[in-house]
Design a protein around this motif. Structure first.
Motif, PDB file in Angstrom:
ATOM      1  N   SER A  62       0.816  -1.223   0.000  1.00  0.00           N
ATOM      2  CA  SER A  62       0.000   0.000   0.000  1.00  0.00           C
ATOM      3  C   SER A  62       0.844   1.264   0.000  1.00  0.00           C
ATOM      4  CB  SER A  62      -0.919   0.004   1.224  1.00  0.00           C
ATOM      5  OG  SER A  62      -0.145   0.050   2.421  1.00  0.00           O
ATOM      6  N   ASP A  63       2.169   1.117   0.031  1.00  0.00           N
ATOM      7  CA  ASP A  63       3.104   2.249   0.093  1.00  0.00           C
ATOM      8  C   ASP A  63       2.987   3.039   1.383  1.00  0.00           C
ATOM      9  OD1 ASP A  63       4.242   1.670  -2.346  1.00  0.00           O
ATOM     10  OD2 ASP A  63       2.969   3.031  -3.482  1.00  0.00           O
ATOM     11  N   ILE A  64       2.431   2.418   2.430  1.00  0.00           N
ATOM     12  CA  ILE A  64       2.395   3.065   3.741  1.00  0.00           C
ATOM     13  C   ILE A  64       3.697   2.808   4.491  1.00  0.00           C
ATOM     14  CG2 ILE A  64       1.213   3.109   5.970  1.00  0.00           C
ATOM     15  CD1 ILE A  64      -1.365   2.459   4.563  1.00  0.00           C
ATOM     16  N   ALA A  65       4.299   1.646   4.303  1.00  0.00           N
ATOM     17  CA  ALA A  65       5.543   1.303   4.991  1.00  0.00           C
ATOM     18  C   ALA A  65       6.659   2.313   4.726  1.00  0.00           C
ATOM     19  CB  ALA A  65       5.983  -0.112   4.619  1.00  0.00           C
ATOM     20  N   PRO A  66       6.862   2.792   3.481  1.00  0.00           N
ATOM     21  CA  PRO A  66       7.911   3.808   3.271  1.00  0.00           C
ATOM     22  C   PRO A  66       7.689   5.074   4.085  1.00  0.00           C
ATOM     23  CG  PRO A  66       7.255   2.835   1.182  1.00  0.00           C
ATOM     24  CD  PRO A  66       6.290   2.334   2.208  1.00  0.00           C
ATOM     25  N   LEU A  67       6.428   5.476   4.253  1.00  0.00           N
ATOM     26  CA  LEU A  67       6.137   6.665   5.064  1.00  0.00           C
ATOM     27  C   LEU A  67       6.462   6.412   6.532  1.00  0.00           C
ATOM     28  CD1 LEU A  67       2.739   7.800   3.510  1.00  0.00           C
ATOM     29  CD2 LEU A  67       4.919   9.006   3.375  1.00  0.00           C
ATOM     30  N   LEU A  68       6.152   5.203   7.007  1.00  0.00           N
ATOM     31  CA  LEU A  68       6.453   4.865   8.395  1.00  0.00           C
ATOM     32  C   LEU A  68       7.963   4.846   8.619  1.00  0.00           C
ATOM     33  CD1 LEU A  68       5.098   4.080  11.071  1.00  0.00           C
ATOM     34  CD2 LEU A  68       5.291   1.691  10.387  1.00  0.00           C
ATOM     35  N   ARG A  69       8.701   4.302   7.660  1.00  0.00           N
ATOM     36  CA  ARG A  69      10.164   4.294   7.773  1.00  0.00           C
ATOM     37  C   ARG A  69      10.719   5.721   7.777  1.00  0.00           C
ATOM     38  NH1 ARG A  69       9.685  -0.111   3.912  1.00  0.00           N
ATOM     39  NH2 ARG A  69      10.443   1.220   2.223  1.00  0.00           N
ATOM     40  N   LEU A  70      10.144   6.581   6.938  1.00  0.00           N
ATOM     41  CA  LEU A  70      10.588   7.972   6.877  1.00  0.00           C
ATOM     42  C   LEU A  70      10.314   8.695   8.198  1.00  0.00           C
ATOM     43  CD1 LEU A  70      11.822  10.156   5.076  1.00  0.00           C
ATOM     44  CD2 LEU A  70       9.505  10.712   4.279  1.00  0.00           C
ATOM     45  N   LEU A  71       9.160   8.370   8.806  1.00  0.00           N
ATOM     46  CA  LEU A  71       8.824   8.975  10.097  1.00  0.00           C
ATOM     47  C   LEU A  71       9.870   8.620  11.149  1.00  0.00           C
ATOM     48  CD1 LEU A  71       6.654  10.487  11.853  1.00  0.00           C
ATOM     49  CD2 LEU A  71       5.751   8.205  12.381  1.00  0.00           C
ATOM     50  N   PHE A  72      10.285   7.360  11.201  1.00  0.00           N
ATOM     51  CA  PHE A  72      11.262   6.944  12.194  1.00  0.00           C
ATOM     52  C   PHE A  72      12.646   7.513  11.898  1.00  0.00           C
ATOM     53  CE2 PHE A  72       8.089   4.185  13.852  1.00  0.00           C
ATOM     54  CZ  PHE A  72       8.509   3.846  15.135  1.00  0.00           C
ATOM     55  N   SER A  73      12.981   7.698  10.630  1.00  0.00           N
ATOM     56  CA  SER A  73      14.286   8.281  10.309  1.00  0.00           C
ATOM     57  C   SER A  73      14.330   9.756  10.677  1.00  0.00           C
ATOM     58  CB  SER A  73      14.597   8.114   8.815  1.00  0.00           C
ATOM     59  OG  SER A  73      13.761   8.946   8.025  1.00  0.00           O
ATOM     60  N   ARG A  74      13.171  10.412  10.727  1.00  0.00           N
ATOM     61  CA  ARG A  74      13.103  11.836  11.066  1.00  0.00           C
ATOM     62  C   ARG A  74      12.910  12.070  12.566  1.00  0.00           C
ATOM     63  NH1 ARG A  74      10.881  14.783   6.559  1.00  0.00           N
ATOM     64  NH2 ARG A  74      12.095  14.166   4.716  1.00  0.00           N
ATOM     65  N   ALA A  75      12.078  11.232  13.198  1.00  0.00           N
ATOM     66  CA  ALA A  75      11.681  11.518  14.579  1.00  0.00           C
ATOM     67  C   ALA A  75      12.104  10.454  15.581  1.00  0.00           C
ATOM     68  CB  ALA A  75      10.153  11.702  14.642  1.00  0.00           C
ATOM     69  N   GLY A  76      12.684   9.345  15.132  1.00  0.00           N
ATOM     70  CA  GLY A  76      13.037   8.257  16.043  1.00  0.00           C
ATOM     71  C   GLY A  76      14.237   8.584  16.920  1.00  0.00           C
ATOM     72  N   GLU A  77      14.218   8.084  18.140  1.00  0.00           N
ATOM     73  CA  GLU A  77      15.330   8.263  19.077  1.00  0.00           C
ATOM     74  C   GLU A  77      15.713   6.912  19.679  1.00  0.00           C
ATOM     75  OE1 GLU A  77      14.088  11.067  21.981  1.00  0.00           O
ATOM     76  OE2 GLU A  77      14.080  12.766  20.582  1.00  0.00           O
ATOM     77  N   PRO A  78      17.016   6.609  19.751  1.00  0.00           N
ATOM     78  CA  PRO A  78      18.118   7.383  19.152  1.00  0.00           C
ATOM     79  C   PRO A  78      18.139   7.240  17.634  1.00  0.00           C
ATOM     80  CG  PRO A  78      18.942   5.311  20.021  1.00  0.00           C
ATOM     81  CD  PRO A  78      17.496   5.382  20.427  1.00  0.00           C
ATOM     82  N   TRP A  79      18.754   8.189  16.977  1.00  0.00           N
ATOM     83  CA  TRP A  79      18.810   8.155  15.518  1.00  0.00           C
ATOM     84  C   TRP A  79      19.732   7.020  15.088  1.00  0.00           C
ATOM     85  CZ3 TRP A  79      22.339   8.717  11.485  1.00  0.00           C
ATOM     86  CH2 TRP A  79      21.787   8.998  10.226  1.00  0.00           C
ATOM     87  N   VAL A  80      19.244   6.176  14.177  1.00  0.00           N
ATOM     88  CA  VAL A  80      20.056   5.019  13.762  1.00  0.00           C
ATOM     89  C   VAL A  80      20.357   5.008  12.267  1.00  0.00           C
ATOM     90  CG1 VAL A  80      19.192   3.593  15.654  1.00  0.00           C
ATOM     91  CG2 VAL A  80      18.036   3.530  13.432  1.00  0.00           C
ATOM     92  N   GLY A  81      19.750   5.917  11.512  1.00  0.00           N
ATOM     93  CA  GLY A  81      20.027   5.914  10.084  1.00  0.00           C
ATOM     94  C   GLY A  81      18.886   6.479   9.267  1.00  0.00           C
TER      95      GLY A  81
END
Length: 780
Positions: free
Chosen positions: A129-148
């Motif tokens: 559904s192309d929702i997974a790429p958005l979820l991955r982008l969210l974690f790369s922008r707002a996730g802690e600690p930053w891992v990549g």
């Protein structure tokens, strides 16, 4: 209820049209089809107004799909593909040119059908559904600690995947219960794999090791002995005698099998080796990531206290509520877009699904609605969106929300064309095209075209459907006993106990994901293994399988021809000596043109009749075997008046509303609903049986549902029990007993909200089915 007429034998219906006629266009901007003759269409002229929401309806087999998919959509896609080079077209689907005089004013078409999404073990709802790429982008922008970056959060990327399972979430390991017969000793063949059978070199490693008593059953081994036999990797064992003796390294049987058959590159194994290995392996959740698919570093990154796998495992409804709570200044646009996409899943009645759900487990109806998610956020305009019965598997509660999404597509400046039977979808349309009046050769005409208001007064089966609303059964049958379900824990069922009435027509209802299939196919069928399950899975077929072969009527037909002509019955088999040598009894020639479009053509030698001229010269009451295979079931029922077995089978086919099927029609051409009904026809003549049907109204017009209900009534009156999973209010109102599950899907479902006759269901509170039934009855 009035006795239902078999399909294909309806009264003639007046042609009502406020639409196109030759030489004149009613709509200045419309898709115009002239002289369409695809399949059973009878030189149809029709206009589809652009920028509007049009529903094409009609009885089952009337020609709806022939017009919408095989003519309009196929031509739109074919012409678009023609703009590419021959090399590029080799990578695109092939569409033959439909049989029509003229098709004009087409827009590029996007077909959203009911084909299951399928996909491999790496394909999930989130990825498709192309929702997974958005979820991955969210974690790369707002996730802690930053891992990549975003790709690091993908289980398909080496940087993010679990090293143990390679991002699959499951690992393949030895199935010890299949690999070992615990009741036997080594000398008796306790190791079941052929490579370890008694006397082989591998068997000698264990029998001659001195570590075990080769005559002691493995069930009597100590834990240490079992571990030594199966998993130890230390020491050496003498193999052979005298000068030929060698000291082989010791390796436990399970460890050796894992190394040779599981950890080995599959491409290096023969097909036979792979098949043998599959018998002794099993799949289980990866012990390293516990099914999360990702490595520990990625799983340590969190947003609002959740890692990405935990969010992907949430039901869409729960995830949508969580996203509403997030305040992420650095990722606000991403979170907003993600919330919109997940919200579309909820709006489509799929809020009970999670993003980590494997696409291979999704139904056809779920697959179609998921495909819509990508299109709802598209900014393309002037497109033609084509849908195939999008409300299949959708509860009445969710139909209005789904219609709103179709209207949203229309309001963006697109044309929406839908094949549908649902009353609420039909009445919401801007324009309706009704195909009929009957099915097969009795259909293929436009019997009405115009606005919904005019359809309500039209003398067509669909017009009658729009006017007539569900009628509640007032005299439910008395149960002949009970069928127990005890302590059901499948999926979202939580220790459910239930008594279903025997000798009745019972409907299990509830919103999508509420637990209907878990209750019926899981708990009930597991406890009543003699139940006759008639579902919508495709009949196991190949090109040679047809109506006559599947139902078993071809053998008595062949014998009848043999008796009448004094020859062998084998002559009348398209798979034997009487088959046309040019097409091998198929009647058609399949031509593969490599990267160009392949095509199917009628065999010139036999004219499509499958047999040699000598065989076709043999007659039964004036008809050849080729003529018989071209007959519809309804026509054949009148022809086979002497052959009692053939007449019985044909009668069952007609009873389930398939009298328009040709006896020689390939089963690969049948829809899911037709597959279910032909299976039902093969099982009709039972007494004291329990029948389980899964949404049997799929693909059925309301008038065909009357026919189906008459068949189900006959089964119950004949001493059988019928258990049906169903959303259709016409079926629910007709039941003797209703079990309604809910209140919602997924974790919020699995509870029995109501059980009793449909008249009492009207007074039930907290049930979406009860609310829908009240609305339908009140409108009547």
């Amino acid at each position: 209820m009035a006795a239902a007429r078999p399909l294909g034998r309806r009264r003639p219906v007046a042609r009502t049209t406020s639409g196109p006629r030759k030489g004149r266009s009613v709509y200045p901007d419309a898709i115009r089809v002239t002289g369409a003759r695809q399949h059973n269409l009878k030189s149809v002229d029709v206009e589809i107004p652009k920028g509007q929401f049009t529903v094409v309806t009609g009885v089952s087999g009337s020609g709806k799909s022939s017009l919408v998919f095989d003519t309009i959509a196929a031509e739109a896609q074919r012409q678009l593909n023609e703009t590419f080079s021959a090399f590029q077209r080799g990578f695109l689907p092939s569409y033959g040119q439909p049989d029509a005089d003229l098709i004009e004013h087409l827009s590029p078409a996007i077909v959203v059908d009911q084909k299951r999404l399928g996909g491999g073990s790496r394909s999930t709802l989130g990825t498709i559904s192309d929702i997974a790429p958005l979820l991955r982008l969210l974690f790369s922008r707002a996730g802690e600690p930053w891992v990549g970056y975003a790709h690091t959060f993908s289980f398909n990327d080496p940087e993010g995947m679990c090293p143990r399972c390679q991002g699959l979430g499951d690992v393949v390991d030895v199935d010890l219960d299949a690999f070992v017969d615990w009741s036997r000793s080594l000398n008796e063949g306790a190791l079941r794999h052929p490579n370890f059978k008694v006397g082989t070199w591998m068997w000698q490693v264990y029998a001659n090791s001195g570590r075990f008593d080769p005559d002691k059953p493995l069930a009597e081994y100590t834990d240490a002995e079992c571990h030594d036999l199966l998993f130890a990797t230390e020491g050496r064992v003498p193999i052979g005698d005298g000068p030929a003796q060698v000291n082989a390294s010791y390796e436990g049987a399970a460890t050796k099998f894992r190394r040779l058959s599981i950890e080995r590159d599959v491409a290096e194994m023969s097909e036979r080796t792979r098949e043998i290995a599959a018998r002794f392996t099993t799949s289980r959740s990866c012990p390293a990531c516990e099914g999360a698919r990702l490595n520990d570093t990625v799983l340590g990154c969190r947003v609002h206290g959740y890692n990405i796998a935990e969010m992907a495992a949430m039901e869409a409804r729960e995830l949508h509520m969580l996203l509403d709570e997030l305040d992420l200044p650095g990722a606000g646009p991403v979170a907003g877009h993600l919330r919109e996409r997940v919200g579309h899943l909820v709006d489509m009645g799929l809020g009970y699904l999670s993003l980590d759900r494997r696409t291979a487990t999704l139904s056809g109806g779920e697959s179609q609605r998921i495909k819509m998610v990508r299109h709802l956020t598209s900014s393309l305009t002037d497109m033609l969106y084509v849908f195939d019965e999008p409300t299949v598997g959708l509860h009445a509660r969710d139909v209005d929300r789904f219609v709103a999404l179709l209207l949203e597509l229309r309001d963006k400046g697109n044309t929406v064309l839908v094949v549908e039977h649902d009353r609420d979808v039909i009445t919401a349309a801007d324009h309706v095209v009704d195909i009929g009046p009957g099915a097969g050769i009795d259909g293929g005409e436009v019997v009405f075209t115009g606005a919904v208001a005019a359809l309500a007064t039209a003398a067509t089966p669909t017009g009658e459907h729009v006017r007539r609303l569900p009628t509640l059964r007032q005299d439910p049958r008395e149960p002949a006993g009970v069928l127990e379900i005890r302590n059901a824990y499948q999926h979202n069922l939580r220790g459910l106990d239930l008594d279903l009435p025997a000798g009745t027509l019972t409907v299990v209802s509830g919103v999508a994901g509420s637990g209907k299939s878990s209750l019926v196919h899981g708990a009930f069928v597991a406890g009543h293994t003699d139940a006759i399950v008639v579902d919508q899975t495709a009949v196991s077929t190949n090109r040679r399988s047809n109506t006559a072969t599947y139902t078993g009527m071809l053998d008595p037909i062949r014998k009848a021809f043999a008796r009448a002509n004094g020859v062998s019955a084998s002559l009348f088999s398209a798979n034997s000596t009487g088959a046309c040598p040019s097409c091998q009894g198929l009647g058609v020639i399949y031509t593969d043109l490599a990267f160009l479009e392949g095509f199917t053509s009628t065999c010139d030698a036999c004219g499509g009749q499958r047999f040699t001229d000598d065989v076709l010269a043999h007659r039964l009451r004036g008809a050849s075997i080729g003529d018989v295979l071209e007959m519809t079931a309804g026509v054949a029922l009148d022809f086979f008046t002497v052959e009692r077995k053939v007449q019985t089978i044909l009668g069952a086919i007609v009873d389930v509303g398939l009298d328009y099927l040709r006896l020689g029609q390939p089963l690969t051409t049948l829809s899911g609903g037709e597959c279910q009904r032909i299976k039902l026809a093969a099982q009709l003549h039972r007494e004291g049986a329990v029948y389980v049907l899964d949404e049997p109204t799929t693909g059925l017009h309301a008038s065909d549902i009357d026919t189906l209900l008459a068949v189900l009534d006959r089964l119950v009156d004949g001493g059988n029990t019928v258990l049906v999973i169903e959303h259709d209010l016409q079926v629910i109102a007709h039941a003797d007993w209703v079990v309604d599950l809910g209140p919602e899907g997924g974790d919020d479902g699995g509870a029995v909200l109501f059980e009793g006759p449909p008249t009492d269901l009207l007074r039930a509170s907290g049930s979406h089915t009860a609310a829908a039934l009240r609305r339908a009855v009140d409108r009547s």
